[in-house]
Design an enzyme around this catalytic site. Structure first.
Site, PDB file in Angstrom:
ATOM      1  CD  GLU A 183      54.178  62.840 -48.409  1.00  0.00           C
ATOM      2  OE1 GLU A 183      54.743  63.247 -49.003  1.00  0.00           O
ATOM      3  OE2 GLU A 183      53.466  63.416 -47.873  1.00  0.00           O
ATOM      4  CD  GLU A 221      54.892  69.331 -46.244  1.00  0.00           C
ATOM      5  OE1 GLU A 221      53.880  69.359 -45.764  1.00  0.00           O
ATOM      6  OE2 GLU A 221      56.033  68.985 -45.448  1.00  0.00           O
ATOM      7  CG  HIS A 264      54.636  67.535 -50.882  1.00  0.00           C
ATOM      8  ND1 HIS A 264      54.980  69.362 -50.335  1.00  0.00           N
ATOM      9  CD2 HIS A 264      54.908  66.864 -49.619  1.00  0.00           C
ATOM     10  CE1 HIS A 264      54.859  68.580 -49.118  1.00  0.00           C
ATOM     11  NE2 HIS A 264      53.814  67.911 -48.853  1.00  0.00           N
TER      12      HIS A 264
END
Length: 825
Positions: free
Chosen positions: A290, A312, A293
């Site tokens: 995460e 992703e 990201h």
């Protein structure tokens, strides 16, 4: 409701630019609805007709520059809007409904103390259920959010929050965000805070999980700090947002969501009992994933949903790289092979397979249907191949170029390839066409007699993929030779390896995306070689390769059971032991083996668990997994299930472990030994969300006609159930030894599950449809019913994708049983 098409998105983005989003939410109106006021500051490039996205319970008013809009013109979430060239302010006031399916603004009640918790999950098109917006990923804007909340609540969002008079929280204005990244968590959350490199760090959880949060915070914060340091060192751009909060929330549909500055994580990661090292590794990977990201997805977002892989695939690859290079979890690539790549290979075998990138998504929901293990695991594997192709230095230079050029904007496959081409000086068009823009997984095999290695692409997905890979050989479990090569043709000579060795393993280091096919001599050698092998990565490659081989009907599932019996007793890697054990019990034995052979095979897995439990270090991770294997498979009711369920003679470390107890209770209930009243008694001792889910699973397993009827009605008609509760019911339903109790529900699945789309969100229902699919009934009749359902035109897209994938596995099982039938008596 209609799904936004790409053509509509392009036209709207050409017409409108949003400069600021002001959102005011009132969460102090009770448990069912909340107030939402939005002011959209936009500029129109010319005169035109367009629309604002809003999905209210009640739309009270809407204006543009103070002039009323016709609220009765709202249709299917779209409010028509006429604009003239220039700047405008659109204001929308609505009452919104809290959700219970994990989408939009989800509200859950903690049974431990009766407290309510709210969190947002706005992916992919759920933002309009919270605030009015121009809901598409390429319309990014700063957000200024204010929230009125009950006085005992804390509010966490993308920007740091301060509370003013009247209980109104004001969150700092954000940098430009896509709508689906706007985050809001509110409730009596408790926290552990820290600071690192000038960034304030926060971990948040439900009040009833305070102890678990405090116990696990040091390890999670350490992974967070190391990940920040690592990504700062390789991206060349500092973390570009505000504080960094990680909020552990109940009933979350996914593992986590990468909202800038406010990562939402499923709170099952706050383990409340014994925990294996592989589970800690999975959590660490989620934390690092995460965070990656924040650059891939948040700083640079996809222009349209078919480029979600740019989010992703990179986060998947970067998280594993970070764990190996910057944390104690140096075995992360082994875990990736066992958990992530096996998931991706399964997606590739399905009829719904698709390219990593360049797969046209005409509308948003079509893109969601292609959001799977290919987007994650295959994409990460392809990135590793790209690095082999252009070199790591060029790859990192290309990343920095791409992130810098598109900061706070949007990226595309073309933009990514352009950055990589500039950095490497190579034309990547052919490479991209082969790896990113084609479907399918190649097989790699070694021909000992010819001294060659061959690749074969699937016949229905032809491609010319160059594979950078290694080939290793083993004798007595010890590596005897290894070579690396790039396979650019369908066949090439192999040099530098001992082709007379008992075991020849293509892709031994798992460097490429391919299924290794073992020759007959190597397959025969596995019974002695695999238990003795010291190379964990190679062992993982073998297990996943055998998994593919069994799924394709090329490997007898009995071989996998034999190898489980022989090799798992010597296995030292947690990920391999736990993942291989779960695959053997849940798939190979339960589905692929003929029914008359299943009990004996399950007993062999019990023996494996008992042997490892007896020899492993007490309280160790392997001992924990062995105990779970025994609990899932044993028929020893009086010697194991009953005393363990009552807390007697438990393995070290499992004393008082409520989650382990629910496994046992489920097994006893499935056998008819415990009743519903006894499940209620167990729940009274564990009034938590996890206990509630365990009780639902156990109750659904009750092997009576009345029990099954009640569970099915609860699953398919109770609109008050949350997404997680429905999945828990489905998990317990199909398990009785007497299959006749549930056989009538095979047909009812196809009649009763699809209509649930009337009240359940697409993502949530897809998960329910997957769990509830009657995969245990491996028959032509089940296949006939499944195919007839897919022939219908009124099936929700998420349910359709779930049935397509489950049906593909059913077809694999039927093919396996035909290829390897039961021996005649």
């Amino acid at each position: 409701m209609p799904s936004l098409t790409r053509d509509e998105a392009v036209a709207r983005a050409d017409l409108l630019t949003v400069s600021l989003m002001e959102v005011e939410l009132d969460l102090d109106r009770g448990a069912q609805t909340f107030g939402s006021v939005t002011r959209i500051h936009l500029t129109a490039s010319g005169d035109g007709q367009t629309f604002v996205d809003v999905k209210p319970e009640t739309l009270h008013r809407a204006t543009i520059d103070g002039a009323d809009l016709d609220v009765t013109s709202l249709r299917e979430g779209r409010l028509p809007l006429a604009v003239t060239a220039g700047e405008h302010v659109v204001e929308v006031e609505a009452t919104m409904a809290y959700s219970h399916d994990g989408e939009g603004l989800h509200r859950a009640t903690d049974p431990a103390d009766g407290e309510d918790y709210v969190f947002s999950h706005l992916f992919l098109d759920a933002a309009p259920a919270v605030f009015a917006c121009i809901d598409q990923p390429d319309v990014k804007a700063p957000y200024a959010v204010s929230v009125k909340a009950p006085p005992e609540w804390h509010v966490i969002g993308n920007g740091s929050g301060t509370i003013a008079d009247g209980g109104v929280w004001h969150l700092a204005q954000t940098r430009p965000l896509s709508t689906y990244f706007v985050a809001l968590c509110a409730g009596p959350y408790v926290s552990v805070t820290d600071e690192h490199d000038g960034i304030r760090l926060g971990l948040w959880a439900r009040r009833s999980l305070r102890q678990q949060l405090q116990e696990h915070a040091p390890e999670m914060l350490e992974v967070t700090r190391r990940s920040f340091d690592y990504f700062h060192s390789i991206f060349g751009i500092r973390y570009p947002f505000d504080d960094y909060d990680q909020v552990f929330v109940p009933e979350f549909n996914a593992g986590a969501m990468e909202n800038p500055g406010c990562v939402v994580v499923r709170d099952a990661y706050l383990f409340r009992g014994a925990v294996g090292r592989d589970e800690l590794l999975t959590r660490a990977n989620t934390i690092s994933h995460e965070m990656a990201h924040m650059w891939f997805g948040d700083l640079v977002s996809p222009q349209w949903w078919d480029d979600l892989w740019l989010n992703e695939s990179f986060a998947e690859y970067m998280a594993h790289r970070c764990l190996v290079e910057a944390t104690e979890y140096t075995e992360a690539w082994v875990d990736s092979t066992m958990s992530r790549k096996s998931w991706g290979y399964g997606a590739e075998r399905s009829p719904s397979t698709h390219p990593v990138a360049g797969s046209p998504a005409p509308d948003a929901k079509s893109a969601l249907a292609n959001f799977d293990g290919i987007s994650y695991a295959k994409g990460a594997a392809v990135i590793r191949q790209l690095i082999e192709f252009i070199g790591d230095d060029a790859f990192l230079e290309g990343i920095r170029d791409y992130l810098t050029e598109h900061s706070f904007g949007n990226g595309t496959l073309a933009g990514f390839l352009a950055a990589m081409s500039r950095a490497s000086g190579q034309d990547l068009a052919a490479w991209s066409a082969a790896w990113l823009e084609t479907s399918g997984v190649d097989t790699i095999a070694v021909d000992r007699a010819a001294g060659t290695v061959t690749r074969r692409a699937p016949a229905d997905h032809p491609a010319q993929r160059p594979h950078a890979l290694d080939i290793a050989t083993y004798s007595g479990g010890v590596e005897s030779s290894r070579t690396t090569l790039t396979l650019e043709t369908d066949s090439a000579p192999v040099a530098g390896v001992d082709l007379t060795a008992p075991l020849v393993l293509p892709n031994a280091g798992d460097r490429t995306w391919a299924t290794p096919l073992l020759d007959e001599q190597s397959l025969a050698a596995l019974r002695t070689e695999l238990p003795a092998m010291t190379d964990a990565q190679a062992r993982a490659v073998i297990w996943v390769g055998l998994r593919d081989g069994a799924a394709l009907g090329q490997v007898d599932p009995r071989l996998l059971v034999d190898l489980g019996e022989a090799a798992l007793v010597t296995e030292t890697n947690d990920s391999i032991f736990s993942r291989a054990g779960m695959h053997l019990t849940n798939r190979v034995i339960r589905v692929l083996l003929p029914e008359e052979e299943q009990d004996a095979a399950r007993a062999r897995m019990t023996a494996v668990g008992e042997q490892v439990l007896a020899t492993a270090e007490p309280g160790s991770s392997l001992a924990l997994h062995a105990a779970r294997l025994v609990a899932r498979t044993t028929d020893d009711v009086e010697g194991r299930l009953v005393p363990w369920a009552h807390g007697r003679d438990l393995p070290v470390g499992l004393e008082g472990d409520a989650d382990f107890r629910w496994i046992l209770i489920g097994q006893l209930t499935r056998r008819g030994i415990l009743t519903g009243d006894e499940v209620d008694e167990a729940l009274a001792q564990d009034r938590t969300m996890t206990g509630q889910l365990g009780a639902l699973t156990a109750r659904a397993a009750i092997p009576t006609e009345a029990g099954k009827a009640a569970a099915w009605a609860d699953l398919t008609t109770n609109r008050e159930r949350s997404n997680h509760e429905l999945v828990a019911i489905a998990a317990g339903f199909w398990g009785p030894a007497d299959r006749s109790l549930v056989e009538p529900y095979v047909e009812r699945y196809f009649a009763d599950i699809p209509p649930m789309s009337a009240w359940l969100g697409e993502d949530a229902l897809a998960r329910v449809a997957t769990m509830a699919y009657p995969s245990r009934f491996v028959s032509e009749r089940t296949l006939e019913l499944s195919r007839a359902t897919l022939a219908r035109t009124d099936i929700d897209q998420g349910v359709r994708r779930a049935i397509v994938d489950a049906q593909s596995e059913l077809e694999e099982a039927l093919a396996s049983r035909r290829a390897f039938p039961a021996a005649r008596p």
